[in-house]
Design an enzyme around this catalytic site. Structure first.
Site, PDB file in Angstrom:
ATOM      1  N   ARG A  62      -2.931  14.197  43.038  1.00 41.87           N
ATOM      2  CA  ARG A  62      -4.338  13.970  42.684  1.00 41.87           C
ATOM      3  C   ARG A  62      -5.399  13.711  43.777  1.00 41.87           C
ATOM      4  NH1 ARG A  62      -5.377   9.737  38.564  1.00 41.87           N
ATOM      5  NH2 ARG A  62      -6.876  11.531  38.064  1.00 41.87           N
ATOM      6  N   GLN A  93     -14.879   3.162  36.058  1.00 43.56           N
ATOM      7  CA  GLN A  93     -13.515   3.102  36.060  1.00 43.56           C
ATOM      8  C   GLN A  93     -12.674   4.112  36.710  1.00 43.56           C
ATOM      9  OE1 GLN A  93     -12.484   2.485  31.517  1.00 43.56           O
ATOM     10  NE2 GLN A  93     -14.686   3.116  31.632  1.00 43.56           N
ATOM     11  N   ASP A  96     -11.902   8.490  42.040  1.00 43.20           N
ATOM     12  CA  ASP A  96     -12.095   9.759  42.591  1.00 43.20           C
ATOM     13  C   ASP A  96     -13.202   9.577  43.725  1.00 43.20           C
ATOM     14  OD1 ASP A  96     -14.467   9.696  41.405  1.00 43.20           O
ATOM     15  OD2 ASP A  96     -13.461  11.184  39.756  1.00 43.20           O
ATOM     16  N   HIS A 111     -11.148   0.018  38.772  1.00 47.72           N
ATOM     17  CA  HIS A 111      -9.553   0.424  38.873  1.00 47.72           C
ATOM     18  C   HIS A 111      -9.083   0.785  40.105  1.00 47.72           C
ATOM     19  CE1 HIS A 111      -9.762   1.051  34.112  1.00 47.72           C
ATOM     20  NE2 HIS A 111      -9.788  -0.054  34.692  1.00 47.72           N
ATOM     21  N   GLY A 175     -19.112   8.968  29.761  1.00 47.13           N
ATOM     22  CA  GLY A 175     -17.896   9.663  29.815  1.00 47.13           C
ATOM     23  C   GLY A 175     -16.446   8.683  29.755  1.00 47.13           C
ATOM     24  N   SER A 177     -13.453   6.849  27.317  1.00 47.44           N
ATOM     25  CA  SER A 177     -12.879   6.655  25.842  1.00 47.44           C
ATOM     26  C   SER A 177     -13.196   5.481  25.208  1.00 47.44           C
ATOM     27  CB  SER A 177     -11.683   7.100  25.766  1.00 47.44           C
ATOM     28  OG  SER A 177     -10.951   6.560  26.544  1.00 47.44           O
ATOM     29  N   ALA A 219     -22.107  15.174  30.566  1.00 46.34           N
ATOM     30  CA  ALA A 219     -22.991  14.092  31.352  1.00 46.34           C
ATOM     31  C   ALA A 219     -23.891  14.568  32.120  1.00 46.34           C
ATOM     32  CB  ALA A 219     -21.813  13.504  32.202  1.00 46.34           C
TER      33      ALA A 219
HETATM   34  P1  OAD Z   1     -10.359   8.903  29.170  1.00 44.93           P
HETATM   35  O1  OAD Z   1      -9.671  10.216  29.796  1.00 44.93           O
HETATM   36  O2  OAD Z   1      -9.625   7.912  28.287  1.00 44.93           O
HETATM   37  O3  OAD Z   1     -11.781   9.317  28.304  1.00 44.93           O
HETATM   38  C1  OAD Z   1     -12.702  10.577  29.033  1.00 44.93           C
HETATM   39  C2  OAD Z   1     -13.658  10.489  28.028  1.00 44.93           C
HETATM   40  O4  OAD Z   1     -14.671  11.565  28.449  1.00 44.93           O
HETATM   41  C3  OAD Z   1     -13.566  11.142  26.471  1.00 44.93           C
HETATM   42  O5  OAD Z   1     -14.202  10.010  25.569  1.00 44.93           O
HETATM   43  C4  OAD Z   1     -14.233  12.092  26.535  1.00 44.93           C
HETATM   44  O6  OAD Z   1     -14.795  12.367  25.190  1.00 44.93           O
HETATM   45  C5  OAD Z   1     -15.316  12.144  27.506  1.00 44.93           C
HETATM   46  N1  OAD Z   1     -15.686  13.408  27.982  1.00 44.93           N
HETATM   47  C6  OAD Z   1     -15.075  14.746  28.287  1.00 44.93           C
HETATM   48  N2  OAD Z   1     -15.867  15.517  28.805  1.00 44.93           N
HETATM   49  C7  OAD Z   1     -17.149  15.016  29.112  1.00 44.93           C
HETATM   50  C8  OAD Z   1     -18.089  15.483  29.733  1.00 44.93           C
HETATM   51  N3  OAD Z   1     -18.511  16.509  30.100  1.00 44.93           N
HETATM   52  N4  OAD Z   1     -19.396  14.410  30.091  1.00 44.93           N
HETATM   53  C9  OAD Z   1     -19.078  13.537  29.406  1.00 44.93           C
HETATM   54  N5  OAD Z   1     -17.951  12.762  28.903  1.00 44.93           N
HETATM   55  C10 OAD Z   1     -17.018  13.767  28.606  1.00 44.93           C
HETATM   56  O7  OAD Z   1     -11.008   8.520  30.484  1.00 44.93           O
HETATM   57  P2  OAD Z   1     -11.354   7.135  30.795  1.00 44.93           P
HETATM   58  O8  OAD Z   1     -12.200   6.224  29.495  1.00 44.93           O
HETATM   59  O9  OAD Z   1     -12.282   6.985  31.989  1.00 44.93           O
HETATM   60  O10 OAD Z   1      -7.373   4.178  34.601  1.00 44.93           O
HETATM   61  O11 OAD Z   1     -10.160   6.146  30.942  1.00 44.93           O
HETATM   62  C11 OAD Z   1      -9.972   4.796  31.336  1.00 44.93           C
HETATM   63  C12 OAD Z   1      -8.734   4.456  32.227  1.00 44.93           C
HETATM   64  O12 OAD Z   1      -7.692   4.955  31.453  1.00 44.93           O
HETATM   65  C13 OAD Z   1      -9.064   5.414  33.570  1.00 44.93           C
HETATM   66  O13 OAD Z   1      -9.824   4.586  34.520  1.00 44.93           O
HETATM   67  C14 OAD Z   1      -7.613   5.332  34.201  1.00 44.93           C
HETATM   68  C15 OAD Z   1      -6.901   5.671  32.769  1.00 44.93           C
HETATM   69  O14 OAD Z   1      -5.513   5.251  32.531  1.00 44.93           O
HETATM   70  C16 OAD Z   1      -6.606   4.165  35.507  1.00 44.93           C
HETATM   71  O15 OAD Z   1      -6.178   5.297  36.252  1.00 44.93           O
HETATM   72  C17 OAD Z   1      -6.167   2.882  36.181  1.00 44.93           C
END
Ligand code: OAD
Length: 227
Positions: A62, A93, A96, A111, A175, A177, A219
């Site tokens: 990663r 969250q 990176d 996180h 971005g 979920s 985004a």
């Molecule tokens: P997710 O992978 O759960 O969700 C990513 C979101 O980004 C989804 O709702 C997509 O629809 C959206 N998406 C995709 N492409 C995009 C784009 N080009 N522009 C904007 N949005 C886009 O990621 P997170 O919600 O960040 O925790 O996940 C939350 C946490 O779950 C993370 O911080 C991580 C994970 O387990 C840890 O690693 C501790």
């Protein structure tokens, strides 16, 4: 019509979707990190205790993926907004570090970070790819200073995020979920205050109904439309 320049204390609440345009996969959905790697084997304390080398191999991969990526226009727009408007807050969250590489400061990392390590009470920054020494001088393993599954968030970090959401005059969520708690709940603090709340996401999420404005698209393009 929302314009960033009309606000004094905009808050950007960001998730993995912001880094997609930098080539970093999201966690959920097709091609997501948790599709390829089962988190119970790679991203929780139990997995680390059972096999730290395997968990470090995954985190080195990663780190390599992120190290070869560049911040994208979305990260840059956020950093430029902060440079222009000192009341800007960033709560992420993401682990990176791309906000900071785009020039943002004072980022609340809910996180943790791929680029910090901790062992007992010590926390250090480390940008090596791959990590040179996986063990501390005392013989124990460094672990990534990341909030893994089943870990609690640092209460001070959570409080800093809650305070920022309490004080902002615009919320822009990008971005995420909205399914990982307690992070997913934080935007509600701003939503309850009846300020303008924008959700940027190509897809609807379980929390879309909280928002006053929905921008359905990638985004960077959606952020550009707010300038
Ligand atoms: P997710 O992978 O759960 O969700 C990513 C979101 O980004 C989804 O709702 C997509 O629809 C959206 N998406 C995709 N492409 C995009 C784009 N080009 N522009 C904007 N949005 C886009 O990621 P997170 O919600 O960040 O925790 O996940 C939350 C946490 O779950 C993370 O911080 C991580 C994970 O387990 C840890 O690693 C501790």
């Amino acid at each position: 019509m929302i314009r960033l320049a009309d606000f004094e204390r905009p808050l950007f609440f960001t998730g993995a979707g912001l880094s997609v345009e930098s080539g970093i996969p999201t966690y959920r959905g097709a091609g997501g990190v948790w599709e390829e790697y089962d988190y119970e084997s790679y991203a929780c304390q139990r997995a680390f205790d059972a096999d730290p080398e395997k968990v470090w191999d995954f985190h080195d991969l990663r780190r390599a993926k992120v190290a070869e990526a560049e911040p994208n226009e979305g990260h840059r727009i956020i950093a430029e907004t902060q440079a222009r408007c000192p009341g800007t807050r960033i709560v992420t969250q993401n682990i990176d570090g791309l906000h900071q590489r785009a020039g943002a400061t004072d980022v609340v990392e809910l996180h943790g970070s791929l680029w910090r390590l901790r062992h007992k009470r010590e926390t250090i920054e480390n940008f090596e790819v791959p990590l040179g020494a996986r063990r501390h001088a005392d013989g124990g393993y460094w672990r990534p200073a990341i909030v893994w599954f089943e870990d609690a968030l640092d209460p001070l970090v959570l409080q800093a995020a809650a305070n920022a959401l309490q004080e902002c005059d615009l919320l822009v969520s990008i971005g995420t979920s909205g399914v990982v708690y307690p992070a997913a709940e934080l935007p509600r603090i701003a939503v309850r205050r009846a300020i303008p709340c924008v959700e940027i996401n190509p897809e609807e999420t379980p929390v879309s109904r909280w928002y006053t404005h929905a921008l359905r698209g990638p985004a960077s393009e959606m952020l550009r439309s707010l300038i």
